[in-house]
Design a protein around this motif. Structure first.
Motif, PDB file in Angstrom:
ATOM      1  N   HIS A  58      27.310   7.752  42.475  1.00  0.00           N
ATOM      2  CA  HIS A  58      25.992   8.492  41.270  1.00  0.00           C
ATOM      3  C   HIS A  58      25.395   8.470  40.374  1.00  0.00           C
ATOM      4  O   HIS A  58      24.364   8.320  40.273  1.00  0.00           O
ATOM      5  N   HIS A 106      21.470   6.370  40.024  1.00  0.00           N
ATOM      6  CA  HIS A 106      20.845   6.187  38.084  1.00  0.00           C
ATOM      7  C   HIS A 106      19.794   5.347  37.753  1.00  0.00           C
ATOM      8  O   HIS A 106      18.851   5.419  37.099  1.00  0.00           O
ATOM      9  N   HIS A 125      18.194  13.894  37.577  1.00  0.00           N
ATOM     10  CA  HIS A 125      18.960  14.496  38.590  1.00  0.00           C
ATOM     11  C   HIS A 125      17.155  15.048  39.546  1.00  0.00           C
ATOM     12  O   HIS A 125      17.219  15.934  39.818  1.00  0.00           O
ATOM     13  N   PHE A 161      16.477  11.393  43.551  1.00  0.00           N
ATOM     14  CA  PHE A 161      18.370  11.120  43.555  1.00  0.00           C
ATOM     15  C   PHE A 161      18.889  11.672  43.810  1.00  0.00           C
ATOM     16  O   PHE A 161      19.703  10.926  44.918  1.00  0.00           O
TER      17      PHE A 161
HETATM   18 ZN   LIG Z   1      23.767  12.349  36.619  1.00  0.00          ZN
END
Ligand SMILES: [Zn+2]
Length: 250
Positions: free
Chosen positions: A208, A212, A218, A222
């Motif tokens: 995750h 980024h 988000h 993504f």
């Molecule tokens: Zn995040």
């Protein structure tokens, strides 16, 4: 509720007789940016909003989803009712890499503190086994393990990535409301308590944060990146959310 907002006035909305507080994280301006709402596993409500979004538009977006937000927050409060504060005494259960162990506290002769996994126990040997000492020893052990395990998992996740990335640097930071974060310069910050979670949940958090580095908020892009690199990430996230109260109870 702790306010994670940076430089913003207080944010809240009323739902029925309750006031729900939230924090706003301003996102850099980019195309297709919109207002995204998350309820963290610990019950904190975070709103990602473009840097130029007005207060009114943020409040409107949050009100529109107030029922959903309130549902998540109260589910968190219900779960927390069942978690008792830790005592740091023998027999208490303790999670490490998703497995349950029992604490075994032994008054040792030497001043040296030793902590090791032995059979189904986390065995702590210390001269002065007061609760506070046991707690500190456990935290120290967690940090040591976290440093080692996260470095291994970061290597494994990087090796499986379908895009190329210079190896980011990593640091540990105990946090109450976050598993991890990353800076635009590529520094990964991970919560040492995450080492209590199963390996595949740790991998999910690392991935995750790595995503980024490519997609800073988000966005749909993504999530596409996550889907591509870890198709079952949703079930791992769900598992982690369910374990959050136990893991973050220190
Ligand atoms: Zn995040």
């Amino acid at each position: 509720m702790r306010d994670l907002a940076v430089g913003e006035a207080d944010w809240s909305f009323q739902y029925g007789s309750e006031i729900v507080y939230f924090a706003v994280r301003r996102q850099p301006l980019r195309r297709n940016s919109s207002i995204n709402i998350h309820v963290e596993p610990e019950g904190n409500v975070l709103v990602d909003a473009p840097a130029d979004a007005s207060r009114a538009s943020i409040l409107a977006a949050v009100r529109k989803r107030s029922r959903w937000i309130q549902g998540h927050v109260s589910a968190f409060l219900r779960r927390r009712e069942h978690v008792l504060p830790r005592e740091y005494v023998s027999g208490e259960s303790f999670m490490y890499l998703g497995r349950r162990y029992r604490l075994k506290v032994i008054a040792g002769e030497s001043a040296e503190v030793s902590v090791k996994l032995r059979g189904g126990h986390l065995e702590l040997r210390l001269a002065n086994p007061l609760r506070q000492m046991v707690r500190e020893a456990t935290k120290g052990w967690i940090r040591d393990r976290a440093r080692k395990v996260f470095a291994d998992r970061l290597d494994a996740v990087l090796a499986d990535l379908n895009w190329r990335l210079p190896a980011p640097t990593m640091r540990l930071q105990a946090m109450n409301a976050q598993w991890g974060s990353c800076s635009p310069s590529g520094r990964l910050t991970l919560n040492p308590w995450l080492v209590k979670a199963p390996r595949d949940c740790i991998d999910y958090v690392i991935l995750h944060e790595l995503c980024h580095l490519k997609e800073h908020n988000h966005s749909r892009r993504f999530y596409r990146l996550l889907d591509k690199n870890m198709p079952p990430w949703r079930s791992r996230k769900k598992r982690l959310d369910e374990l959050a109260e136990v893991i973050l109870n220190m």
